[in-house]
Write a protein that holds these residues in place. Structure first.
Motif, PDB file in Angstrom:
ATOM      1  N   PRO A  66       0.825  -1.153  -0.206  1.00  0.00           N
ATOM      2  CA  PRO A  66       0.529   0.250   0.501  1.00  0.00           C
ATOM      3  C   PRO A  66       0.439   1.528  -0.517  1.00  0.00           C
ATOM      4  O   PRO A  66       2.077   1.231   0.311  1.00  0.00           O
ATOM      5  CB  PRO A  66      -0.853   0.089   1.430  1.00  0.00           C
TER       6      PRO A  66
ATOM      7  N   ASP B  19      -5.516   3.522   1.066  1.00  0.00           N
ATOM      8  CA  ASP B  19      -5.474   1.952  -0.260  1.00  0.00           C
ATOM      9  C   ASP B  19      -5.378   2.691  -1.618  1.00  0.00           C
ATOM     10  O   ASP B  19      -6.527   2.582  -2.318  1.00  0.00           O
ATOM     11  CB  ASP B  19      -7.257   1.439   0.238  1.00  0.00           C
TER      12      ASP B  19
ATOM     13  N   ASP C  54      -5.581   1.371   4.901  1.00  0.00           N
ATOM     14  CA  ASP C  54      -5.251  -0.186   4.087  1.00  0.00           C
ATOM     15  C   ASP C  54      -5.301  -0.807   5.656  1.00  0.00           C
ATOM     16  O   ASP C  54      -3.962  -0.119   6.209  1.00  0.00           O
ATOM     17  CB  ASP C  54      -3.948  -0.260   3.579  1.00  0.00           C
TER      18      ASP C  54
END
Length: 290
Positions: free
Chosen positions: A7, A25, A283
């Protein structure tokens, strides 16, 4: 072929200079395969050689594992923009280390992997969240690297505002003063404590109050064209705070109310530079084998 997914990251989060980071993300995918000669694709031509950061991290990790490195075929597919303050170099380092573990058939020792990534990158604020996921604080002790992951409150929404120009991390760091005011150091230290509390508790007014950094942002903003205009527009749209992501030029906005991104992007189109606003999430997985 082995695939490693890493990420993007946003480091510092205002008052957490060099010790706080969060995974986002936005992802890079790195495909590794043993080869008779080094082959690299999916990145600018100048990085398609032995100087490629992914390859260098792979070599370091193989050496650390006690294995003679062999040539690889490396294919990179990345949505993380280069030199924008979103951890593109950290993603490369993490991918190279995890790719070496996978090709060697070794289970990943996260503590050793993080220590090696930090050694290669120079500091852990980006590599730690890239590897672990989520909001991560890190501290480099004399012998041990300490990390702590904080649970983000679900009320927060995140936006990244990415311009059409790049900034150099090295130049951005050179702008930082050699000495700082004692009161500024105490202020940032106090604010960081309450910033982590606000991020975990969902106390938006507190977050808005304490996210004013004096250690790095005033200096790095000098390299970010139209930063004040973009920040003001984003706050008018509903953001609690707007921060420099890493060393910039990307800005990270944190909000609790819904922001009309289309309307904000229409306003950004009126500026000299091309800015684009995107909604992102934190994330929580970190780097994985895909």
């Amino acid at each position: 072929m082995i695939c490693i997914k890493v990420p993007a990251t946003t480091a510092n989060l205002g008052v957490g200079f060099d010790c706080l980071g969060m995974a986002l993300d936005i992802y890079s995918y790195f495909y590794f395969k043993p080869s008779k000669s080094l082959q690299i694709s999916g990145c600018p031509t100048e990085y398609q050689n032995e100087n490629n950061l992914v390859y260098q991290a792979y070599i370091e990790a193989m050496t650390e594992l006690g294995i003679k490195p062999s040539p690889i075929k490396l294919v990179i597919k990345s949505d993380i923009p280069l030199e924008r303050g979103l951890g593109s170099s950290s993603a490369c380092v993490v991918a190279g280390v995890l790719g070496a573990y996978a090709l060697a058939g070794h289970p990943v020792n996260q503590e050793k992997a993080l220590a090696l990534c930090t050694k290669i990158e120079g500091h852990p604020d980006n590599v730690a969240p890239a590897l672990i996921g989520g909001l991560v604080a890190s501290y480099q002790g004399d012998q041990i690297l300490y990390t702590s992951r904080f649970p983000l409150h679900s009320s927060y929404k995140f936006l990244v505002l990415i311009p059409d120009f790049r900034t150099s991390t090295e130049i951005a760091r050179e702008l930082l003063p050699e000495k700082i005011d004692f009161t500024d150091a105490v202020s940032n230290q106090s604010k960081l404590l309450f910033a982590t509390q606000a991020l975990t508790s969902g106390d938006g007014p507190l977050l808005q109050e304490v996210m004013t950094d004096k250690l790095h942002e005033p200096y790095r903003k000098q390299l970010i064209h139209e930063v004040n205009i973009v920040s003001d527009l984003t706050k008018q749209a509903g953001a609690l705070t707007v921060l420099v992501s890493g060393s910039g030029p990307t800005l990270l906005a944190i909000a609790q109310e819904k922001i009309d991104i289309d309307s904000l992007n229409d306003q950004l189109k009126e500026l000299k530079h091309q800015w684009k606003c995107y909604k992102v999430n934190s994330d929580l997985e970190g780097a994985t084998q895909c």
